[in-house]
Write a protein that holds these residues in place. Structure first.
Motif, PDB file in Angstrom:
ATOM      1  N   TYR A  27      18.695  19.552  -3.838  1.00  0.00           N
ATOM      2  CA  TYR A  27      17.866  19.753  -2.653  1.00  0.00           C
ATOM      3  C   TYR A  27      17.869  18.513  -1.764  1.00  0.00           C
ATOM      4  O   TYR A  27      17.942  17.382  -2.253  1.00  0.00           O
ATOM      5  N   SER A  28      17.732  18.752  -0.467  1.00  0.00           N
ATOM      6  CA  SER A  28      17.550  17.690   0.514  1.00  0.00           C
ATOM      7  C   SER A  28      16.193  17.906   1.185  1.00  0.00           C
ATOM      8  O   SER A  28      15.886  19.020   1.630  1.00  0.00           O
ATOM      9  N   ILE A  29      15.369  16.859   1.245  1.00  0.00           N
ATOM     10  CA  ILE A  29      14.036  16.996   1.836  1.00  0.00           C
ATOM     11  C   ILE A  29      14.147  16.878   3.355  1.00  0.00           C
ATOM     12  O   ILE A  29      14.572  15.849   3.881  1.00  0.00           O
ATOM     13  N   GLU A  30      13.768  17.932   4.048  1.00  0.00           N
ATOM     14  CA  GLU A  30      13.796  17.932   5.509  1.00  0.00           C
ATOM     15  C   GLU A  30      12.454  17.512   6.091  1.00  0.00           C
ATOM     16  O   GLU A  30      12.388  16.873   7.142  1.00  0.00           O
ATOM     17  N   GLN A  31      11.381  17.893   5.395  1.00  0.00           N
ATOM     18  CA  GLN A  31      10.038  17.525   5.844  1.00  0.00           C
ATOM     19  C   GLN A  31       9.093  17.589   4.652  1.00  0.00           C
ATOM     20  O   GLN A  31       9.189  18.483   3.816  1.00  0.00           O
ATOM     21  N   GLY A  32       8.194  16.607   4.559  1.00  0.00           N
ATOM     22  CA  GLY A  32       7.210  16.618   3.486  1.00  0.00           C
ATOM     23  C   GLY A  32       7.509  15.599   2.399  1.00  0.00           C
ATOM     24  O   GLY A  32       8.332  14.694   2.567  1.00  0.00           O
TER      25      GLY A  32
END
Length: 234
Positions: A27-32
């Motif tokens: 996973y790549s964190i885009e927001q949060g």
């Protein structure tokens, strides 16, 4: 840059994946914010807190094994799922030798993370010299023995016939002023088959707890809390 095959949104406190679940994607964190945690000795230990731009889940993917931690959203969190075909293509571009090196590094990271987590918990769960009666089964019969020292993480059992390292078994522990035996799932971490000082270092086996209920762990801690003789070496 990573190719993203999909997007997922998680609310505050929602689990993204559980420790020991299959590590089949990254996973790549885009927001949060994402919190990584691990259960050790019945306690949840926070390993890291990740933010937008960070990538996680790579160790499970590289080792093709189970997740080493639980990932939980802290606040509303949007994730990009890295495309599996893209990952496989990138990995397959590497030589077999380099893939083996990468996998070995990831496996060592898993072991090191677990060891550091255990060390942190050990500082909070000191081993106490305490003698409790206990029973367990070997291949032939029911064995009666005694603890030499123990904590919320494990116990050293005095026995002339320790089980082989890696053996898993169920232990029944007799706690003082407690009518019900405490049942614990265990694994032999190490053994001592010879000693030059049986009074100080008796023959037996060091056992780690791998399955103990929260209620059972609290009963054990209550039985140990009035003891003061902490063990500094085995």
């Amino acid at each position: 840059m990573f190719q993203i095959s999909g997007h997922e949104v998680f609310e505050d406190g929602q689990v993204i994946f559980q420790e020991d679940s299959p590590g089949d994607c990254i996973y790549s964190i885009e927001q949060g914010v994402v919190e990584l945690s691990k259960m050790i000795g019945g306690k949840r230990l926070i390993l890291d807190t990740l933010k937008a731009g960070d990538v996680f889940g790579e160790v499970g993917y590289i080792t093709m094994g189970a997740r080493m931690a639980t990932a939980t959203a802290r606040g509303k969190t949007e994730l990009g799922v890295v495309d599996r075909s893209f990952l496989d293509d990138e990995i397959n571009k590497l030589s077999g030798n380099f893939r083996s090196i990468l996998k070995g590094m990831a496996q060592r990271l898993q072991r090191t993370t677990t060891m550091l987590a255990l060390e942190k918990i050990r500082r909070e769960e000191p081993r106490i010299r305490k003698v409790f009666g206990l029973t367990f089964k070997d291949k032939e019969s029911l064995v009666k023995a005694y603890s030499e020292n123990l904590s919320g993480l494990g116990v050293y059992i005095k026995t002339p016939k320790p089980l082989p390292k890696g053996s898993r078994f169920n232990l029944k522990l007799n706690l003082p002023d407690d009518q019900e035996q405490l049942r614990i799932g265990c694994e032999v971490a190490w053994t001592r088959t010879e000693t030059d000082d049986p009074a100080v270092r008796p023959i037996g086996m060091g056992v780690k707890f791998i399955q103990i209920s929260k209620e059972g762990l609290q009963r054990l801690r209550d039985a140990l809390k009035d003891s003061e003789e902490e063990v500094t070496e085995l």
